[in-house]
Write a protein that holds these residues in place. Structure first.
Motif, PDB file in Angstrom:
ATOM      1  N   THR A  48       0.858  -1.178   0.000  1.00  0.00           N
ATOM      2  CA  THR A  48       0.000   0.000   0.000  1.00  0.00           C
ATOM      3  C   THR A  48       0.896   1.231   0.000  1.00  0.00           C
ATOM      4  N   ARG A  49       0.735   2.055  -1.030  1.00  0.00           N
ATOM      5  CA  ARG A  49       1.553   3.261  -1.097  1.00  0.00           C
ATOM      6  C   ARG A  49       0.758   4.424  -0.528  1.00  0.00           C
ATOM      7  N   PRO A  50       1.430   5.498  -0.118  1.00  0.00           N
ATOM      8  CA  PRO A  50       0.704   6.651   0.420  1.00  0.00           C
ATOM      9  C   PRO A  50      -0.216   7.252  -0.645  1.00  0.00           C
ATOM     10  N   ALA A  51      -1.331   7.798  -0.205  1.00  0.00           N
ATOM     11  CA  ALA A  51      -2.275   8.431  -1.129  1.00  0.00           C
ATOM     12  C   ALA A  51      -1.658   9.689  -1.720  1.00  0.00           C
ATOM     13  N   ASP A  52      -2.042  10.001  -2.950  1.00  0.00           N
ATOM     14  CA  ASP A  52      -1.600  11.240  -3.570  1.00  0.00           C
ATOM     15  C   ASP A  52      -2.192  12.413  -2.797  1.00  0.00           C
ATOM     16  N   PRO A  53      -1.514  13.563  -2.793  1.00  0.00           N
ATOM     17  CA  PRO A  53      -2.102  14.716  -2.100  1.00  0.00           C
ATOM     18  C   PRO A  53      -3.384  15.159  -2.793  1.00  0.00           C
ATOM     19  N   MET A  54      -4.299  15.748  -2.021  1.00  0.00           N
ATOM     20  CA  MET A  54      -5.562  16.239  -2.587  1.00  0.00           C
ATOM     21  C   MET A  54      -5.263  17.348  -3.586  1.00  0.00           C
ATOM     22  N   LYS A  55      -6.000  17.363  -4.675  1.00  0.00           N
ATOM     23  CA  LYS A  55      -5.843  18.412  -5.680  1.00  0.00           C
ATOM     24  C   LYS A  55      -6.474  19.693  -5.162  1.00  0.00           C
ATOM     25  N   LYS A  56      -5.898  20.817  -5.537  1.00  0.00           N
ATOM     26  CA  LYS A  56      -6.403  22.112  -5.089  1.00  0.00           C
ATOM     27  C   LYS A  56      -7.561  22.555  -5.978  1.00  0.00           C
ATOM     28  N   VAL A  57      -8.660  22.933  -5.351  1.00  0.00           N
ATOM     29  CA  VAL A  57      -9.805  23.502  -6.066  1.00  0.00           C
ATOM     30  C   VAL A  57      -9.657  25.013  -5.939  1.00  0.00           C
ATOM     31  N   PRO A  58      -9.660  25.739  -7.068  1.00  0.00           N
ATOM     32  CA  PRO A  58      -9.455  27.193  -6.987  1.00  0.00           C
ATOM     33  C   PRO A  58     -10.530  27.869  -6.139  1.00  0.00           C
ATOM     34  N   ARG A  59     -10.111  28.862  -5.344  1.00  0.00           N
ATOM     35  CA  ARG A  59     -11.063  29.607  -4.510  1.00  0.00           C
ATOM     36  C   ARG A  59     -11.945  30.510  -5.374  1.00  0.00           C
ATOM     37  N   ASP A  60     -11.338  31.102  -6.406  1.00  0.00           N
ATOM     38  CA  ASP A  60     -12.105  31.956  -7.304  1.00  0.00           C
ATOM     39  C   ASP A  60     -12.741  31.093  -8.377  1.00  0.00           C
ATOM     40  N   GLN A  61     -14.022  31.352  -8.641  1.00  0.00           N
ATOM     41  CA  GLN A  61     -14.728  30.575  -9.661  1.00  0.00           C
ATOM     42  C   GLN A  61     -14.124  30.880 -11.024  1.00  0.00           C
ATOM     43  N   VAL A  62     -13.674  29.841 -11.701  1.00  0.00           N
ATOM     44  CA  VAL A  62     -13.097  29.973 -13.024  1.00  0.00           C
ATOM     45  C   VAL A  62     -14.091  29.389 -14.016  1.00  0.00           C
ATOM     46  N   LYS A 142      -2.705  17.806 -13.202  1.00  0.00           N
ATOM     47  CA  LYS A 142      -2.198  17.389 -14.504  1.00  0.00           C
ATOM     48  C   LYS A 142      -2.867  16.075 -14.901  1.00  0.00           C
ATOM     49  N   PRO A 143      -3.016  15.831 -16.196  1.00  0.00           N
ATOM     50  CA  PRO A 143      -3.654  14.586 -16.646  1.00  0.00           C
ATOM     51  C   PRO A 143      -2.868  13.359 -16.193  1.00  0.00           C
ATOM     52  N   LEU A 144      -3.584  12.288 -15.870  1.00  0.00           N
ATOM     53  CA  LEU A 144      -2.926  11.042 -15.471  1.00  0.00           C
ATOM     54  C   LEU A 144      -2.286  10.342 -16.659  1.00  0.00           C
TER      55      LEU A 144
END
Length: 156
Positions: A48-62, A142-144
């Motif tokens: 079991t490898r460590p989970a990837d860090p959570m992706k950042k959701v922008p605070r400002d609506q894009v 980034k794309p997987l």
């Protein structure tokens, strides 16, 4: 010892079937991952490898434009701890037709009230109830895998 057996086996298979194995694939076979590298990397299935860090959701609506016709809109806010289950749907607390104006949210589409027999329902269709099957959050990720998709010409 194992390496030499695997190498002999790969040579035998090459002669019999025409398949070839690279040296790193033989080493991968030796580690128990079958020489296959996936999105997990070359980590063994038992590890079991460590989970990837959570992706950042922008605070400002894009406002990200659609790439194809009928693309489900992206969610412009984080949805961590939102429950969407058989018993509850947090999305509908803001996006339902009765609450959208009051909450300043976008109403869900009328298409979400049509069942598979094209009958209009009084409530959200069961096949459209689980929002996260189609809608995803905007994230700086980034794309997987590689992607050569091009937008539809009429949307450019």
């Amino acid at each position: 010892m194992k390496k030499s057996i695997l190498l002999t086996l790969s040579i035998t298979l090459t002669l019999i079937s025409g398949f070839t194995f690279s040296e790193e694939q033989v080493v991968g076979l030796d580690r128990g991952i079958g020489g296959v590298e996936s999105l997990r990397g070359d980590t063994e299935l038992e590890t079991t490898r460590p989970a990837d860090p959570m992706k950042k959701v922008p605070r400002d609506q894009v406002d990200i434009e659609s790439s194809y016709v009928f693309q489900p809109p992206l969610i412009p806010h984080h949805i961590r701890h939102y429950e969407v289950s058989l018993n509850a749907n947090k999305c509908l607390s803001c996006h339902s037709w009765t609450k959208a104006k009051q909450m300043g949210a976008t109403k869900i589409s009328v298409t979400h009230f049509i069942n598979r027999n094209d009958e209009v329902l009084a409530d959200v269709s069961p096949r459209r109830y689980f929002c996260l099957q189609c809608h995803v959050t905007q994230a700086d990720a980034k794309p997987l895998v590689g992607n050569s998709f091009e937008r539809v010409k009429s949307l450019q």
